[in-house]
Motif scaffolding. Structure first.
Motif, mmCIF file in Angstrom:
data_model
loop_
_atom_site.group_PDB
_atom_site.id
_atom_site.type_symbol
_atom_site.label_atom_id
_atom_site.label_comp_id
_atom_site.label_asym_id
_atom_site.label_seq_id
_atom_site.Cartn_x
_atom_site.Cartn_y
_atom_site.Cartn_z
ATOM 1 N N ARG A 35 0.876 -1.173 0.000
ATOM 2 C CA ARG A 35 0.000 0.000 0.000
ATOM 3 C C ARG A 35 0.913 1.222 0.000
ATOM 4 N NH1 ARG A 35 -3.525 -2.813 -1.746
ATOM 5 N NH2 ARG A 35 -4.737 -4.171 -0.433
ATOM 6 N N LEU A 36 1.019 1.856 -1.159
ATOM 7 C CA LEU A 36 1.882 3.030 -1.251
ATOM 8 C C LEU A 36 1.226 4.236 -0.600
ATOM 9 C CD1 LEU A 36 3.263 2.767 -4.885
ATOM 10 C CD2 LEU A 36 4.472 2.318 -2.760
ATOM 11 N N PRO A 37 2.011 5.075 0.053
ATOM 12 C CA PRO A 37 1.500 6.324 0.615
ATOM 13 C C PRO A 37 1.397 7.368 -0.499
ATOM 14 C CG PRO A 37 3.857 6.210 0.952
ATOM 15 C CD PRO A 37 3.441 4.893 0.311
ATOM 16 N N PRO A 38 0.879 8.553 -0.216
ATOM 17 C CA PRO A 38 1.003 9.634 -1.202
ATOM 18 C C PRO A 38 2.489 9.847 -1.488
ATOM 19 C CG PRO A 38 -0.480 10.251 0.568
ATOM 20 C CD PRO A 38 0.167 8.963 0.979
ATOM 21 N N VAL A 39 2.821 10.087 -2.737
ATOM 22 C CA VAL A 39 4.226 10.213 -3.138
ATOM 23 C C VAL A 39 4.445 11.566 -3.787
ATOM 24 C CG1 VAL A 39 6.036 9.290 -4.633
ATOM 25 C CG2 VAL A 39 4.446 7.724 -3.495
ATOM 26 N N GLN A 40 5.397 12.328 -3.228
ATOM 27 C CA GLN A 40 5.757 13.604 -3.850
ATOM 28 C C GLN A 40 6.914 13.355 -4.800
ATOM 29 O OE1 GLN A 40 6.715 16.948 -1.367
ATOM 30 N NE2 GLN A 40 6.862 18.296 -3.133
ATOM 31 N N LEU A 41 6.674 13.650 -6.078
ATOM 32 C CA LEU A 41 7.699 13.468 -7.096
ATOM 33 C C LEU A 41 8.682 14.631 -7.067
ATOM 34 C CD1 LEU A 41 5.482 12.244 -10.079
ATOM 35 C CD2 LEU A 41 6.736 10.864 -8.397
ATOM 36 N N LEU A 42 9.839 14.408 -7.636
ATOM 37 C CA LEU A 42 10.852 15.458 -7.691
ATOM 38 C C LEU A 42 10.392 16.657 -8.506
ATOM 39 C CD1 LEU A 42 14.054 13.267 -8.091
ATOM 40 C CD2 LEU A 42 13.435 14.687 -6.128
ATOM 41 N N GLN A 89 2.466 1.594 -15.014
ATOM 42 C CA GLN A 89 3.012 2.806 -14.415
ATOM 43 C C GLN A 89 4.446 2.540 -13.957
ATOM 44 O OE1 GLN A 89 0.852 5.773 -13.956
ATOM 45 N NE2 GLN A 89 -0.066 4.484 -15.535
ATOM 46 N N VAL A 90 5.249 3.587 -13.856
ATOM 47 C CA VAL A 90 6.621 3.486 -13.374
ATOM 48 C C VAL A 90 6.806 4.518 -12.274
ATOM 49 C CG1 VAL A 90 9.065 3.820 -13.972
ATOM 50 C CG2 VAL A 90 7.532 2.666 -15.581
ATOM 51 N N LEU A 91 7.456 4.097 -11.204
ATOM 52 C CA LEU A 91 7.833 4.996 -10.116
ATOM 53 C C LEU A 91 9.236 4.621 -9.686
ATOM 54 C CD1 LEU A 91 7.295 7.124 -7.876
ATOM 55 C CD2 LEU A 91 6.404 5.227 -6.495
ATOM 56 N N THR A 92 10.129 5.601 -9.653
ATOM 57 C CA THR A 92 11.468 5.340 -9.151
ATOM 58 C C THR A 92 11.659 6.106 -7.852
ATOM 59 O OG1 THR A 92 12.574 7.135 -10.356
ATOM 60 C CG2 THR A 92 12.323 5.014 -11.496
ATOM 61 N N ILE A 93 12.454 5.515 -6.974
ATOM 62 C CA ILE A 93 12.698 6.095 -5.653
ATOM 63 C C ILE A 93 14.202 6.236 -5.469
ATOM 64 C CG2 ILE A 93 12.406 5.797 -3.170
ATOM 65 C CD1 ILE A 93 9.998 3.914 -3.878
ATOM 66 N N SER A 94 14.658 7.474 -5.354
ATOM 67 C CA SER A 94 16.079 7.750 -5.154
ATOM 68 C C SER A 94 16.410 7.714 -3.668
ATOM 69 C CB SER A 94 16.435 9.127 -5.707
ATOM 70 O OG SER A 94 17.748 9.480 -5.307
ATOM 71 N N ILE A 95 17.548 7.084 -3.354
ATOM 72 C CA ILE A 95 18.017 7.101 -1.963
ATOM 73 C C ILE A 95 19.188 8.076 -1.798
ATOM 74 C CG2 ILE A 95 17.193 4.771 -1.487
ATOM 75 C CD1 ILE A 95 20.190 3.884 -1.597
ATOM 76 N N TYR A 111 16.434 11.609 -18.314
ATOM 77 C CA TYR A 111 15.423 10.665 -17.845
ATOM 78 C C TYR A 111 14.139 11.408 -17.510
ATOM 79 C CZ TYR A 111 19.333 7.421 -17.360
ATOM 80 O OH TYR A 111 20.425 6.640 -17.597
ATOM 81 N N THR A 112 13.026 10.847 -17.950
ATOM 82 C CA THR A 112 11.727 11.475 -17.719
ATOM 83 C C THR A 112 10.791 10.590 -16.894
ATOM 84 O OG1 THR A 112 10.903 10.607 -19.826
ATOM 85 C CG2 THR A 112 11.865 12.831 -19.839
ATOM 86 N N PHE A 113 11.252 9.408 -16.504
ATOM 87 C CA PHE A 113 10.392 8.557 -15.687
ATOM 88 C C PHE A 113 10.134 9.227 -14.343
ATOM 89 C CE2 PHE A 113 14.700 6.501 -15.660
ATOM 90 C CZ PHE A 113 15.108 6.866 -14.382
ATOM 91 N N PRO A 114 8.962 8.993 -13.739
ATOM 92 C CA PRO A 114 8.633 9.614 -12.457
ATOM 93 C C PRO A 114 9.613 9.188 -11.365
ATOM 94 C CG PRO A 114 6.667 8.716 -13.493
ATOM 95 C CD PRO A 114 7.842 8.220 -14.275
ATOM 96 N N ALA A 115 10.098 10.174 -10.620
ATOM 97 C CA ALA A 115 11.071 9.906 -9.564
ATOM 98 C C ALA A 115 10.681 10.648 -8.297
ATOM 99 C CB ALA A 115 12.463 10.330 -10.013
ATOM 100 N N ALA A 116 10.890 9.976 -7.180
ATOM 101 C CA ALA A 116 10.632 10.548 -5.856
ATOM 102 C C ALA A 116 11.849 10.294 -4.980
ATOM 103 C CB ALA A 116 9.399 9.896 -5.233
ATOM 104 N N MET A 117 11.948 11.040 -3.923
ATOM 105 C CA MET A 117 12.980 10.778 -2.925
ATOM 106 C C MET A 117 12.443 9.753 -1.932
ATOM 107 S SD MET A 117 15.653 12.488 -3.719
ATOM 108 C CE MET A 117 16.654 12.227 -2.256
ATOM 109 N N ASP A 118 13.340 8.979 -1.384
ATOM 110 C CA ASP A 118 12.972 8.023 -0.353
ATOM 111 C C ASP A 118 12.463 8.785 0.869
ATOM 112 O OD1 ASP A 118 12.711 5.461 0.667
ATOM 113 O OD2 ASP A 118 14.742 5.426 1.483
ATOM 114 N N THR A 119 11.434 8.245 1.481
ATOM 115 C CA THR A 119 10.863 8.848 2.689
ATOM 116 C C THR A 119 10.595 7.728 3.692
ATOM 117 O OG1 THR A 119 8.581 8.547 1.943
ATOM 118 C CG2 THR A 119 9.667 10.640 1.330
#
Length: 166
Positions: A35-42, A89-95, A111-119
């Motif tokens: 269950r993913l939380p709300p995700v803020q993209l970069l 869908q694609v979601l990447t998570i940067s650490i 790169y244009t794929f959706p990316a978020a920071m790790d939280t």
């Protein structure tokens, strides 16, 4: 008998401590539900959990300093471009330590794929990471149907497009 109780008590104490240790999360495995939380993209957008409801999702955890991520990310970009307009869908998570490091890396490579920071919330959902890159395919019901730790070859990443088909 007292020695056995003490041994069992010691095991229970170690197990409890391991479950409370922040880095000791149990790894997400095949068949688990996410269950993913709300995700803020970069890029500033926030995607609610409903954004992925009913759609297959490829989630990749990566870092700008990871040499294996540097090999896999162009392959993931190709997958992202080739499956646009499909349910996948694609979601990447940067650490990375800062959003700037991750954003600069993405921009410099186009790169244009959706990316978020790790939280902490994402770590709770995608827990117990074992390496980089780490990739999960989550079906439309939130079940992990594929997990890959380490670099995937080009054909293997391209084969993820099969999840785009209903």
């Amino acid at each position: 008998m007292r020695g056995v109780r003490r041994f069992v008590s010691g095991i229970a104490t170690v197990a409890l401590a391991a479950s409370l240790w922040p880095g000791a999360a149990v790894a997400l495995e095949l068949g688990d539900t996410v269950r993913l939380p709300p995700v803020q993209l970069l890029d500033g957008r926030t995607l609610p959990p409903s954004h992925w409801a009913g759609k297959p999702l490829v989630v990749q955890v990566w870092a700008s300093w990871c040499p294996y991520c540097a090999l896999q990310n162009p392959r993931l970009q190709k997958l992202y471009e080739s499956t646009r307009g499909t349910p996948l869908q694609v979601l990447t998570i940067s650490i990375d330590k800062t959003p700037g490091e991750a954003s600069d890396y993405l921009r410099q490579r186009g790169y244009t794929f959706p990316a978020a920071m790790d939280t902490p919330a994402l770590r709770a959902a995608i827990s117990g990471r074992k390496g980089l890159p780490e990739l999960y395919v989550i079906d439309g019901n939130g079940k992990v149907v594929q997990k890959e730790v380490g670099e995937m070859l080009e054909d293997d990443v391209a084969a993820l497009a099969r999840y785009a088909r209903p």
